[in-house]
Design a protein around this motif. Structure first.
Motif: not given
Length: 137
Positions: A4-9, A53-55, A115-117
């Motif tokens: 489960r991925v959360y994307v911040v940008d 994933l964080m900017d 990288a996520v894995r």
């Protein structure tokens, strides 16, 4: 198992592209998105994410401050910083704040997915261009 991925940008086009790449994977699913650290912290209280994933540079609250406020140990999500700025100060600050990874936005999609894995498994990932400078310090 689905990661489960959360994307911040703060850049909508970058965020949308990242979401599309993640959601195209059989073993990953985007569970949320945010435009800055404030939205990310609020959103992460309502969903369970394994990897964020964080900017780094965003309005209202930057990525480093958001990482500091996340529970990055135990059951909290692992964080990979994604940035266009290959600067030591960002890498050091992000890693000190608790990030498990530091990648540049110009990385190929395969590198981001790997990288996520990798971070999900509990290991760390640092952009090759940043690794040498970190070791020198």
């Amino acid at each position: 198992m689905t990661i489960r991925v959360y994307v911040v940008d703060d850049q909508e086009l970058v965020r949308t592209g990242t979401v599309m790449v993640i959601d195209a994977q059989d073993d990953m699913r985007v569970v949320g998105q945010a435009r800055d650290g404030v939205e990310a912290l609020a959103g992460l209280r309502t969903v369970v994410a394994d990897v964020v994933l964080m900017d780094v540079r965003m309005p209202r609250m930057d990525g480093v401050e958001a990482i500091r406020r996340l529970p990055v140990t135990g059951d909290g999500p692992k964080v990979i910083v994604l940035t266009t700025f290959d600067l030591d100060e960002y890498a050091f600050a992000a890693l000190r704040a608790g990030a498990s990874g530091f990648l540049l936005k110009d990385a190929p999609a395969e590198e981001l997915l790997s990288a996520v894995r990798t971070v999900h498994r509990g290991d760390a990932v640092i952009a090759p261009s940043t690794t040498r400078r970190l070791l020198d310090h």
